[in-house]
Design a protein around this motif. Structure first.
Motif, PDB file in Angstrom:
ATOM      1  N   ASP A 123       0.812  -1.217   0.000  1.00 49.46           N
ATOM      2  CA  ASP A 123       0.000   0.000   0.000  1.00 49.46           C
ATOM      3  C   ASP A 123       0.845   1.267   0.000  1.00 49.46           C
ATOM      4  OD1 ASP A 123      -2.450  -1.435   0.123  1.00 49.46           O
ATOM      5  OD2 ASP A 123      -2.177  -1.713   2.272  1.00 49.46           O
ATOM      6  N   GLY A 124       2.173   1.092   0.021  1.00 48.32           N
ATOM      7  CA  GLY A 124       3.066   2.235   0.013  1.00 48.32           C
ATOM      8  C   GLY A 124       3.421   2.764   1.385  1.00 48.32           C
ATOM      9  N   ILE A 151       0.470   7.611  -5.563  1.00 45.90           N
ATOM     10  CA  ILE A 151      -0.619   6.783  -5.042  1.00 45.90           C
ATOM     11  C   ILE A 151      -1.307   7.423  -3.838  1.00 45.90           C
ATOM     12  CG2 ILE A 151       0.363   4.644  -5.926  1.00 45.90           C
ATOM     13  CD1 ILE A 151       1.449   4.069  -3.134  1.00 45.90           C
ATOM     14  N   GLY A 152      -0.745   8.511  -3.329  1.00 43.87           N
ATOM     15  CA  GLY A 152      -1.413   9.281  -2.278  1.00 43.87           C
ATOM     16  C   GLY A 152      -1.236   8.779  -0.860  1.00 43.87           C
ATOM     17  N   THR A 153      -0.575   7.661  -0.657  1.00 42.98           N
ATOM     18  CA  THR A 153      -0.433   7.087   0.683  1.00 42.98           C
ATOM     19  C   THR A 153       0.243   8.068   1.645  1.00 42.98           C
ATOM     20  OG1 THR A 153      -0.342   4.823  -0.150  1.00 42.98           O
ATOM     21  CG2 THR A 153       0.642   5.230   2.007  1.00 42.98           C
ATOM     22  N   ILE A 154      -0.347   8.206   2.839  1.00 47.31           N
ATOM     23  CA  ILE A 154       0.197   9.079   3.876  1.00 47.31           C
ATOM     24  C   ILE A 154       0.912   8.233   4.928  1.00 47.31           C
ATOM     25  CG2 ILE A 154      -0.408  10.630   5.787  1.00 47.31           C
ATOM     26  CD1 ILE A 154      -2.563  11.835   4.068  1.00 47.31           C
ATOM     27  N   GLN A 155       2.122   8.667   5.291  1.00 42.92           N
ATOM     28  CA  GLN A 155       2.921   7.943   6.278  1.00 42.92           C
ATOM     29  C   GLN A 155       2.599   8.401   7.704  1.00 42.92           C
ATOM     30  OE1 GLN A 155       4.667   5.511   5.127  1.00 42.92           O
ATOM     31  NE2 GLN A 155       4.723   6.063   2.956  1.00 42.92           N
ATOM     32  N   ASP A 156       2.921   7.555   8.653  1.00 44.20           N
ATOM     33  CA  ASP A 156       2.741   7.879  10.070  1.00 44.20           C
ATOM     34  C   ASP A 156       3.943   8.697  10.527  1.00 44.20           C
ATOM     35  OD1 ASP A 156       2.215   8.030  12.744  1.00 44.20           O
ATOM     36  OD2 ASP A 156       1.978   5.870  13.062  1.00 44.20           O
ATOM     37  N   ILE A 157       3.956   9.961  10.121  1.00 42.78           N
ATOM     38  CA  ILE A 157       5.110  10.823  10.359  1.00 42.78           C
ATOM     39  C   ILE A 157       5.379  11.035  11.845  1.00 42.78           C
ATOM     40  CG2 ILE A 157       6.014  13.169  10.042  1.00 42.78           C
ATOM     41  CD1 ILE A 157       6.114  11.342   7.552  1.00 42.78           C
ATOM     42  N   LYS A 158       4.349  11.200  12.622  1.00 41.22           N
ATOM     43  CA  LYS A 158       4.529  11.442  14.051  1.00 41.22           C
ATOM     44  C   LYS A 158       5.279  10.290  14.717  1.00 41.22           C
ATOM     45  CE  LYS A 158       1.947  12.689  18.228  1.00 41.22           C
ATOM     46  NZ  LYS A 158       0.593  12.992  18.784  1.00 41.22           N
ATOM     47  N   VAL A 281      -8.341  -1.192 -10.679  1.00 40.39           N
ATOM     48  CA  VAL A 281      -7.598  -1.443  -9.450  1.00 40.39           C
ATOM     49  C   VAL A 281      -7.183  -0.107  -8.831  1.00 40.39           C
ATOM     50  CG1 VAL A 281      -5.561  -2.529  -8.424  1.00 40.39           C
ATOM     51  CG2 VAL A 281      -6.722  -3.623 -10.367  1.00 40.39           C
ATOM     52  N   ILE A 282      -7.608   0.161  -7.608  1.00 44.40           N
ATOM     53  CA  ILE A 282      -7.232   1.384  -6.905  1.00 44.40           C
ATOM     54  C   ILE A 282      -5.945   1.120  -6.146  1.00 44.40           C
ATOM     55  CG2 ILE A 282      -7.974   3.177  -5.305  1.00 44.40           C
ATOM     56  CD1 ILE A 282      -9.751   2.827  -7.804  1.00 44.40           C
ATOM     57  N   GLU A 283      -4.940   1.968  -6.358  1.00 44.34           N
ATOM     58  CA  GLU A 283      -3.649   1.797  -5.703  1.00 44.34           C
ATOM     59  C   GLU A 283      -3.535   2.730  -4.492  1.00 44.34           C
ATOM     60  OE1 GLU A 283      -1.834  -0.571  -6.388  1.00 44.34           O
ATOM     61  OE2 GLU A 283      -2.164  -1.110  -8.494  1.00 44.34           O
ATOM     62  N   GLY A 284      -2.659   2.353  -3.565  1.00 43.75           N
ATOM     63  CA  GLY A 284      -2.452   3.165  -2.371  1.00 43.75           C
ATOM     64  C   GLY A 284      -3.221   2.631  -1.182  1.00 43.75           C
ATOM     65  N   HIS A 285      -3.012   3.261  -0.041  1.00 39.07           N
ATOM     66  CA  HIS A 285      -3.660   2.829   1.199  1.00 39.07           C
ATOM     67  C   HIS A 285      -5.148   3.180   1.174  1.00 39.07           C
ATOM     68  CE1 HIS A 285      -4.328   2.361   5.552  1.00 39.07           C
ATOM     69  NE2 HIS A 285      -3.225   1.645   5.547  1.00 39.07           N
ATOM     70  N   ASN A 286      -5.964   2.330   1.773  1.00 36.04           N
ATOM     71  CA  ASN A 286      -7.420   2.546   1.760  1.00 36.04           C
ATOM     72  C   ASN A 286      -7.855   3.770   2.539  1.00 36.04           C
ATOM     73  OD1 ASN A 286      -8.047   0.335   0.162  1.00 36.04           O
ATOM     74  ND2 ASN A 286      -8.182  -1.060   1.906  1.00 36.04           N
ATOM     75  N   THR A 287      -7.241   3.995   3.702  1.00 36.88           N
ATOM     76  CA  THR A 287      -7.695   5.077   4.576  1.00 36.88           C
ATOM     77  C   THR A 287      -6.653   6.171   4.802  1.00 36.88           C
ATOM     78  OG1 THR A 287      -7.034   3.750   6.500  1.00 36.88           O
ATOM     79  CG2 THR A 287      -9.324   3.586   5.780  1.00 36.88           C
ATOM     80  N   SER A 288      -5.394   5.785   4.960  1.00 33.82           N
ATOM     81  CA  SER A 288      -4.343   6.773   5.179  1.00 33.82           C
ATOM     82  C   SER A 288      -3.829   7.261   3.830  1.00 33.82           C
ATOM     83  CB  SER A 288      -3.196   6.153   5.992  1.00 33.82           C
ATOM     84  OG  SER A 288      -2.250   7.140   6.356  1.00 33.82           O
ATOM     85  N   VAL A 289      -4.582   8.172   3.229  1.00 30.10           N
ATOM     86  CA  VAL A 289      -4.310   8.573   1.849  1.00 30.10           C
ATOM     87  C   VAL A 289      -4.632  10.049   1.650  1.00 30.10           C
ATOM     88  CG1 VAL A 289      -6.625   7.917   1.069  1.00 30.10           C
ATOM     89  CG2 VAL A 289      -4.725   7.924  -0.572  1.00 30.10           C
ATOM     90  N   CYS A 290      -3.904  10.702   0.766  1.00 28.53           N
ATOM     91  CA  CYS A 290      -4.193  12.102   0.428  1.00 28.53           C
ATOM     92  C   CYS A 290      -5.620  12.198  -0.080  1.00 28.53           C
ATOM     93  CB  CYS A 290      -3.229  12.603  -0.650  1.00 28.53           C
ATOM     94  SG  CYS A 290      -1.512  12.737  -0.124  1.00 28.53           S
TER      95      CYS A 290
END
Length: 397
Positions: A123-124, A151-158, A281-290
């Protein structure tokens, strides 16, 4: 024209454009000049810095303006590592970073730094365990993006920054895609440095900014004449009109409201697409996404073909980040999440903006559905033709 490529750039807002024109017309003095014209420009400059800093939860003294997001990433990374040049230090980043970050760390390698490029999952996302394992005794900096531009995936930066700081490692994040679209507070994220860009949130092109936490050690870059502007962070006269327009775009922005509106548009598009093209096919994380980026593939159909066909219908999308597409390469992001080269070349990125309507998205899905049906019909026709040829050859034999 239906513009669905807001991740590459956004149209400059009328209010930001008005501020740009007003500042360029009336406050054209050099901010470093000591006369009245320079003083007026410097007042605009300082007010703009305060506006951008406020949106980040930072102090104005912690913000440095740049010539865009690419320069912001480059200067942040190289200024933070400059004190360690020639000391055989180690830097961490990921395999899915924006090309500007990857180029900067490659340059660090040429100057004696060792670099670890972290793997990501399908999911990136960067597994926290991978970050922990990558940190060495000589690691001085980790640069991991906030939101992926493809793909818009957002990381757990904190959490990642917490891991880095526990080991005494500085942490930088590229927030170019997320600034203005999701709430960002540098103190809450606990980052040492963060990069943003104006033209991703309805400001002008050629303007960006870097946040560097007060007390963090950085050094002027020596590849250019010693910078006399931005407190030594970069050379060149301040782009006061662009900076003022950037500040206006930031002041006009409501990240909480933008996140909600963009998310609803993205979900609407995906729902419509899956209804008309079930095998998409949708790429990237399902919820943690831009909230504005919808990356997808239509198996068996080249992404460039989809993009060019949509363009003929007056609909603008892309096949990845503009910097990547310019090189006409298969997406390094898609390959990093385990896709084959063919699957990577099937990728299409649609990105919505605050001016996007549901009608725009319905129209885009209609054309995509037409492309899919046409491709399937062409494929069936070719199969039938091959079948007839085989029968004829069998008969003649």
């Amino acid at each position: 024209m239906i513009f669905l490529d807001h991740a590459s750039t956004t149209p400059m807002s009328q209010t930001a454009l008005a501020v740009y024109h007003e500042t360029a017309s009336r406050f054209y003095g050099n901010t470093a000049s000591l006369h009245e014209g320079g003083y007026g420009a410097s007042q605009i400059y300082e007010a703009s810095k305060k506006a951008v800093a406020g949106a980040l939860g930072a102090d104005p003294s912690e913000v440095y303006f740049t010539g865009g997001g690419t320069e912001a990433n480059d200067r942040a990374i190289r200024s933070l590592t400059a004190p360690y040049k020639g000391k055989d230090k180690h830097v961490i980043t990921t395999k899915i970073e924006h090309p500007s970050v990857l180029s900067s760390v490659e340059l660090l390698k040429e100057n004696g730094f060792s670099v670890t490029f972290l793997d990501v999952d399908k999911d990136g996302r960067v597994p926290l365990s991978v970050v922990i394992e990558a940190i060495q005794e000589d690691t001085v900096l980790a640069s991991i993006q906030h939101g992926n531009s493809e793909i818009g995936t957002i990381q757990d930066i904190k959490e990642i920054s917490h891991i880095c700081h526990a080991k005494g490692v500085l942490f930088h994040t590229d927030a170019v895609q997320t600034f203005g679209k999701v709430p960002i507070d540098v103190k809450e994220l606990n980052v040492d440095a963060l990069s943003v860009s104006a033209h991703k949130l309805y400001g002008p092109k050629g303007v960006g900014a870097v946040y560097i936490k007060e007390g963090v050690n950085w050094q002027e870059l020596d590849y250019f004449t010693s910078p006399s502007h931005e407190r030594g962070f970069r050379p060149g006269t301040a782009n006061t009109p662009g900076i003022a327009a950037f500040a206006k775009a930031v002041l006009d922005c409501d990240p909480v409201k933008a996140e909600d509106e963009l998310h609803r548009l993205r979900e609407f598009f995906i729902k419509c697409l899956k209804a008309r093209v079930p095998n998409a096919v949708i790429e990237g994380h399902n919820t943690s996404v831009c909230p504005h980026i919808a990356g997808f593939r239509l198996p068996g159909i080249e992404g460039q073909y989809i993009m060019l066909t949509l363009d003929r219908y007056g609909i603008c999308v892309s096949t990845g980040s503009a910097c990547q597409v310019a090189k006409q390469e298969a997406s390094h992001v898609l390959s990093s999440i385990g896709k084959s080269e063919q699957e990577s070349r099937e990728f299409v990125r649609l990105s919505v903006g605050l001016s996007t309507s549901k009608e725009d998205l319905i129209r885009a899905v209609e054309v995509i559905s037409t492309i899919t049906k046409r491709t399937e019909e062409d494929s069936d026709a070719k199969k039938m033709a091959r079948g007839r040829t085989q029968k004829q050859n069998s008969h003649h034999a």
